[in-house]
Design a protein around this motif. Structure first.
Motif, PDB file in Angstrom:
ATOM      1  N   MET A  67       0.844  -1.189   0.000  1.00  0.00           N
ATOM      2  CA  MET A  67       0.000   0.000   0.000  1.00  0.00           C
ATOM      3  C   MET A  67       0.879   1.238   0.000  1.00  0.00           C
ATOM      4  SD  MET A  67      -3.074  -1.117  -0.149  1.00  0.00           S
ATOM      5  CE  MET A  67      -4.001   0.371   0.223  1.00  0.00           C
ATOM      6  N   THR A  68       0.627   2.142  -0.950  1.00  0.00           N
ATOM      7  CA  THR A  68       1.379   3.383  -1.046  1.00  0.00           C
ATOM      8  C   THR A  68       0.747   4.447  -0.154  1.00  0.00           C
ATOM      9  OG1 THR A  68       0.070   4.060  -2.953  1.00  0.00           O
ATOM     10  CG2 THR A  68       2.097   2.815  -3.376  1.00  0.00           C
ATOM     11  N   ALA A  69       1.369   5.619  -0.158  1.00  0.00           N
ATOM     12  CA  ALA A  69       0.883   6.703   0.700  1.00  0.00           C
ATOM     13  C   ALA A  69      -0.500   7.192   0.290  1.00  0.00           C
ATOM     14  CB  ALA A  69       1.882   7.866   0.683  1.00  0.00           C
ATOM     15  N   ASP A  70      -0.843   7.085  -1.014  1.00  0.00           N
ATOM     16  CA  ASP A  70      -2.155   7.541  -1.463  1.00  0.00           C
ATOM     17  C   ASP A  70      -3.223   6.469  -1.366  1.00  0.00           C
ATOM     18  OD1 ASP A  70      -1.222   5.876  -3.375  1.00  0.00           O
ATOM     19  OD2 ASP A  70      -1.413   7.270  -5.055  1.00  0.00           O
ATOM     20  N   GLY A  71      -2.900   5.312  -0.755  1.00  0.00           N
ATOM     21  CA  GLY A  71      -3.892   4.276  -0.525  1.00  0.00           C
ATOM     22  C   GLY A  71      -4.097   3.326  -1.675  1.00  0.00           C
ATOM     23  N   THR A  72      -3.225   3.290  -2.656  1.00  0.00           N
ATOM     24  CA  THR A  72      -3.336   2.354  -3.771  1.00  0.00           C
ATOM     25  C   THR A  72      -2.245   1.301  -3.657  1.00  0.00           C
ATOM     26  OG1 THR A  72      -1.913   3.756  -5.136  1.00  0.00           O
ATOM     27  CG2 THR A  72      -4.302   4.114  -5.290  1.00  0.00           C
ATOM     28  N   PRO A  73      -2.539   0.051  -4.023  1.00  0.00           N
ATOM     29  CA  PRO A  73      -1.533  -1.014  -3.926  1.00  0.00           C
ATOM     30  C   PRO A  73      -0.551  -0.962  -5.093  1.00  0.00           C
ATOM     31  CG  PRO A  73      -3.597  -1.916  -4.716  1.00  0.00           C
ATOM     32  CD  PRO A  73      -3.867  -0.469  -4.415  1.00  0.00           C
ATOM     33  N   ARG A  74       0.688  -1.303  -4.803  1.00  0.00           N
ATOM     34  CA  ARG A  74       1.743  -1.314  -5.802  1.00  0.00           C
ATOM     35  C   ARG A  74       2.442  -2.670  -5.766  1.00  0.00           C
ATOM     36  NH1 ARG A  74       7.013  -0.644  -4.993  1.00  0.00           N
ATOM     37  NH2 ARG A  74       6.633   0.229  -2.927  1.00  0.00           N
ATOM     38  N   PRO A  75       2.580  -3.367  -6.912  1.00  0.00           N
ATOM     39  CA  PRO A  75       3.294  -4.654  -6.922  1.00  0.00           C
ATOM     40  C   PRO A  75       4.751  -4.481  -6.500  1.00  0.00           C
ATOM     41  CG  PRO A  75       2.027  -4.361  -8.934  1.00  0.00           C
ATOM     42  CD  PRO A  75       2.018  -3.044  -8.240  1.00  0.00           C
ATOM     43  N   GLN A  76       5.223  -5.384  -5.652  1.00  0.00           N
ATOM     44  CA  GLN A  76       6.592  -5.323  -5.157  1.00  0.00           C
ATOM     45  C   GLN A  76       7.213  -6.714  -5.231  1.00  0.00           C
ATOM     46  OE1 GLN A  76       8.606  -2.831  -4.138  1.00  0.00           O
ATOM     47  NE2 GLN A  76      10.217  -4.367  -3.857  1.00  0.00           N
ATOM     48  N   PRO A  77       8.258  -6.933  -6.024  1.00  0.00           N
ATOM     49  CA  PRO A  77       8.920  -8.245  -6.039  1.00  0.00           C
ATOM     50  C   PRO A  77       9.622  -8.494  -4.704  1.00  0.00           C
ATOM     51  CG  PRO A  77       9.508  -6.930  -7.970  1.00  0.00           C
ATOM     52  CD  PRO A  77       8.841  -6.005  -7.008  1.00  0.00           C
ATOM     53  N   VAL A  78       9.573  -9.731  -4.253  1.00  0.00           N
ATOM     54  CA  VAL A  78      10.211 -10.117  -2.998  1.00  0.00           C
ATOM     55  C   VAL A  78      10.891 -11.462  -3.193  1.00  0.00           C
ATOM     56  CG1 VAL A  78       8.614  -8.838  -1.508  1.00  0.00           C
ATOM     57  CG2 VAL A  78       8.081 -11.201  -2.165  1.00  0.00           C
ATOM     58  N   LEU A  79      11.761 -11.789  -2.240  1.00  0.00           N
ATOM     59  CA  LEU A  79      12.423 -13.093  -2.203  1.00  0.00           C
ATOM     60  C   LEU A  79      11.937 -13.809  -0.950  1.00  0.00           C
ATOM     61  CD1 LEU A  79      14.470 -14.686  -3.878  1.00  0.00           C
ATOM     62  CD2 LEU A  79      16.252 -13.881  -2.332  1.00  0.00           C
ATOM     63  N   VAL A  80      11.279 -14.953  -1.148  1.00  0.00           N
ATOM     64  CA  VAL A  80      10.606 -15.673  -0.072  1.00  0.00           C
ATOM     65  C   VAL A  80      11.494 -16.810   0.403  1.00  0.00           C
ATOM     66  CG1 VAL A  80       8.506 -16.890   0.623  1.00  0.00           C
ATOM     67  CG2 VAL A  80       8.391 -15.096  -1.116  1.00  0.00           C
ATOM     68  N   GLY A  81      11.687 -16.877   1.720  1.00  0.00           N
ATOM     69  CA  GLY A  81      12.485 -17.952   2.321  1.00  0.00           C
ATOM     70  C   GLY A  81      11.597 -19.035   2.911  1.00  0.00           C
ATOM     71  N   LEU A  82      11.711 -19.233   4.213  1.00  0.00           N
ATOM     72  CA  LEU A  82      10.907 -20.256   4.869  1.00  0.00           C
ATOM     73  C   LEU A  82       9.444 -19.863   4.857  1.00  0.00           C
ATOM     74  CD1 LEU A  82      13.156 -21.040   7.962  1.00  0.00           C
ATOM     75  CD2 LEU A  82      13.034 -22.282   5.805  1.00  0.00           C
ATOM     76  N   ARG A  83       8.593 -20.889   4.892  1.00  0.00           N
ATOM     77  CA  ARG A  83       7.161 -20.639   4.831  1.00  0.00           C
ATOM     78  C   ARG A  83       6.424 -21.673   5.669  1.00  0.00           C
ATOM     79  NH1 ARG A  83       4.342 -20.177  -1.003  1.00  0.00           N
ATOM     80  NH2 ARG A  83       6.325 -19.093  -1.293  1.00  0.00           N
ATOM     81  N   THR A  84       5.475 -21.193   6.464  1.00  0.00           N
ATOM     82  CA  THR A  84       4.590 -22.073   7.222  1.00  0.00           C
ATOM     83  C   THR A  84       3.181 -21.915   6.683  1.00  0.00           C
ATOM     84  OG1 THR A  84       4.110 -20.402   8.922  1.00  0.00           O
ATOM     85  CG2 THR A  84       6.061 -21.781   9.247  1.00  0.00           C
ATOM     86  N   ARG A  85       2.212 -22.484   7.385  1.00  0.00           N
ATOM     87  CA  ARG A  85       0.830 -22.362   6.940  1.00  0.00           C
ATOM     88  C   ARG A  85       0.280 -20.958   7.114  1.00  0.00           C
ATOM     89  NH1 ARG A  85      -2.018 -27.881   9.341  1.00  0.00           N
ATOM     90  NH2 ARG A  85      -0.721 -29.374   8.195  1.00  0.00           N
ATOM     91  N   THR A  86       0.902 -20.158   7.962  1.00  0.00           N
ATOM     92  CA  THR A  86       0.351 -18.834   8.258  1.00  0.00           C
ATOM     93  C   THR A  86       1.272 -17.692   7.853  1.00  0.00           C
ATOM     94  OG1 THR A  86       1.240 -18.954  10.515  1.00  0.00           O
ATOM     95  CG2 THR A  86      -1.029 -19.716  10.159  1.00  0.00           C
ATOM     96  N   HIS A  87       2.583 -17.866   7.940  1.00  0.00           N
ATOM     97  CA  HIS A  87       3.509 -16.775   7.684  1.00  0.00           C
ATOM     98  C   HIS A  87       4.622 -17.229   6.748  1.00  0.00           C
ATOM     99  CE1 HIS A  87       1.490 -15.142  11.248  1.00  0.00           C
ATOM    100  NE2 HIS A  87       1.909 -13.955  10.844  1.00  0.00           N
ATOM    101  N   ALA A  88       5.250 -16.239   6.140  1.00  0.00           N
ATOM    102  CA  ALA A  88       6.365 -16.484   5.232  1.00  0.00           C
ATOM    103  C   ALA A  88       7.492 -15.511   5.564  1.00  0.00           C
ATOM    104  CB  ALA A  88       5.933 -16.324   3.777  1.00  0.00           C
ATOM    105  N   GLU A  89       8.718 -15.975   5.381  1.00  0.00           N
ATOM    106  CA  GLU A  89       9.896 -15.148   5.604  1.00  0.00           C
ATOM    107  C   GLU A  89      10.244 -14.398   4.322  1.00  0.00           C
ATOM    108  OE1 GLU A  89      14.689 -15.682   6.547  1.00  0.00           O
ATOM    109  OE2 GLU A  89      13.428 -17.397   5.983  1.00  0.00           O
ATOM    110  N   ILE A  90      10.408 -13.088   4.429  1.00  0.00           N
ATOM    111  CA  ILE A  90      10.802 -12.264   3.285  1.00  0.00           C
ATOM    112  C   ILE A  90      12.275 -11.917   3.451  1.00  0.00           C
ATOM    113  CG2 ILE A  90      10.374 -10.158   2.002  1.00  0.00           C
ATOM    114  CD1 ILE A  90       8.103 -12.223   1.917  1.00  0.00           C
ATOM    115  N   ILE A  91      13.102 -12.482   2.581  1.00  0.00           N
ATOM    116  CA  ILE A  91      14.541 -12.254   2.665  1.00  0.00           C
ATOM    117  C   ILE A  91      14.910 -10.883   2.085  1.00  0.00           C
ATOM    118  CG2 ILE A  91      16.785 -13.128   1.918  1.00  0.00           C
ATOM    119  CD1 ILE A  91      15.601 -15.914   1.921  1.00  0.00           C
ATOM    120  N   GLN A  92      14.254 -10.491   1.015  1.00  0.00           N
ATOM    121  CA  GLN A  92      14.570  -9.230   0.363  1.00  0.00           C
ATOM    122  C   GLN A  92      13.294  -8.657  -0.246  1.00  0.00           C
ATOM    123  OE1 GLN A  92      17.494  -7.676   0.366  1.00  0.00           O
ATOM    124  NE2 GLN A  92      16.705  -5.944  -0.803  1.00  0.00           N
TER     125      GLN A  92
END
Length: 455
Positions: free
Chosen positions: A393-418
């Motif tokens: 979510m940006t400052a004006d309230g609109t969503p912006r796609p953001q690439p991320v690098l995902v590490g470990l993952r459980t059923r509820t949460h995921a680790e974002i490395i970058q």
């Protein structure tokens, strides 16, 4: 007079019609006019610990358990312990009637004394035979005695030596029998083979024990200072478990307390229950306070991955990317176009779907170039990580796609490395808006109702 009345009625209805028309226009605009902006479900990016585990259920058992039995038959005269008592190794715990064993020992001792007395007699005979043989030998060498007398004295001496050897063998045999009978007498006293707690009693005072075929069990001792968790692991997970691996478990009585431990062994022979292949994993844990009891149910968690102080997001924030080969146009084309304009595309379930590729950035340095370099370096440092996409979510309230690098993952949460920092707001879902049915057929979207002009 009629003309002013007519004019008066006419000018009265014209303003009323204009009011109705304007009210209808605003009503139509409110219902079918401008599209309402979507509402989003969001979550804050946080920092915390993440653990990826394999769970299984098992039983808590003592690592060392000994069934204390009787090696001799007889009546159990005395039992010195009760269930729950702690005993040291070598403590007397029970006594069996020793009447028969004592009688056998006394008889063997008497027979041994008899054999020793016989040996004394034979030793005296041996001394006499030796003296006669030496005298006959001296006389025979001086031709003072016949050869027959010399040979008779020599034979008598040899026989006396054989009698001594035979009596010595009988004494050795009887001594062995006496030692065995004394051991049998000692077996009537039952001593604790290990230091531990009496977990069960299988015999009572006055009971007759028959040890002719099998050793009857009197009581069971267990060392409760170290417990072992036996848990069943399915064949789908057993290859991810190995000796020395960290794990922890909880009990039904105290689910809030974690008991840290490690895997001691995975037994190679499986157990098949209803065509399900299960392998036994053994985990040892110290139990100094005796909080863990035998046969407790344990929920075991094998640790396969952990991240401390990691950047975390809900797994619902990870967006799926459209399949390759989809061309713009139709519903998929509209979703792609909306995502390219910075707006999330809506799916049937109300969740967003964003482009997985990085947003187009100008060539050269700058902040976007630095982000690309950081992402590339993070991928090289974490080859097992997976690229992903979230909507920030940006400052004006609109969503912006953001690439991320995902590490470990459980059923509820995921680790974002970058790609994300704690405190940012990510989209986890879209609130579905119930809109009324569209305008009647023939009425264009965005236009006024029939008969009304756009002001």
């Amino acid at each position: 007079m009629l003309k002013p009345a007519f004019l008066t009625g006419r000018w009265v209805w014209i303003p009323a019609a204009l009011v109705v028309a304007i009210g209808g226009w605003f009503t139509w605009q409110a219902i079918w006019g401008a599209e309402k902006p979507p509402e989003y479900q969001t979550a804050e990016v946080t920092r915390g610990d993440l653990e990826v585990t394999i769970s299984s259920a098992g039983k808590i058992l003592p690592r060392e358990t000994v069934a204390v039995g009787a090696q001799v038959s007889g009546q159990l005269n005395e039992l010195f312990v009760e269930a729950g008592d702690f005993v040291e190794r070598g403590d007397l715990v029970a006594r069996i009637d020793a009447t028969i064993a004592e009688t056998n020992v006394e008889a063997s001792e008497a027979q041994l004394r008899e054999l020793e007395a016989t040996r004394k007699q034979q030793q005296a005979s041996l001394g006499l035979a030796r003296a006669n043989f030496e005298r006959a030998k001296m006389l025979f060498e001086n031709d003072a005695v016949a050869r027959a007398d010399f040979e008779a004295a020599q034979a008598e001496y040899t026989v006396a030596q054989g009698r001594i050897e035979a009596i010595n063998a009988q004494i050795s045999r009887q001594s062995s029998t006496l030692r065995a009978q004394r051991a049998t007498l000692e077996f009537t006293n039952i001593y604790a083979p290990i230091s531990g707690t009496v977990v069960s009693l299988e015999a009572v005072e006055g009971q007759t024990l028959n040890a002719a075929q099998t050793a009857p069990t009197i009581l069971t001792l267990a060392d409760l200072s170290i417990m072992t968790v036996e848990t069943d692991v399915s064949e789908a997970d057993v290859l991810r478990i190995e000796p020395g691996q960290d794990a922890w478990f909880t009990t039904l009585g105290d689910a809030a307390r974690r008991w840290p431990t490690t895997v001691r062994q995975v037994l190679p022979t499986p157990e098949v229950l209803n065509d399900v292949v299960l392998y036994k994993a053994l985990l040892d844990v110290e139990n100094p306070e005796s909080r863990l009891k035998p046969q407790m149910t344990a929920q075991v968690f094998f640790l396969t991955g952990a991240a401390r102080g990691a950047v975390l997001v809900p797994v619902t924030a990870l967006q799926t990317s459209p399949g390759r080969g989809q061309r713009p146009g139709g519903a998929q084309g509209r979703q792609t176009a909306e995502a390219g304009q910075g707006r999330p595309a809506r799916t049937g379930g109300g969740l967003m779907q964003a482009e997985a590729s990085e947003p187009a950035t100008p060539r050269g340095g700058g902040r976007d170039g630095g982000n690309r370099d950081a992402m590339r370096a993070a991928r090289e440092a974490n080859p097992d990580a997976e690229p992903g996409m979230v909507l920030v979510m940006t400052a004006d309230g609109t969503p912006r796609p953001q690439p991320v690098l995902v590490g470990l993952r459980t059923r509820t949460h995921a680790e974002i490395i970058q790609g994300l920092e704690p405190g940012q707001i990510v989209v986890t879902g879209e609130v579905s808006l119930q809109r009324p049915a569209g305008p009647p057929q023939g009425q264009q979207r965005g236009g006024p109702p029939p008969g009304m002009r756009r002001g």
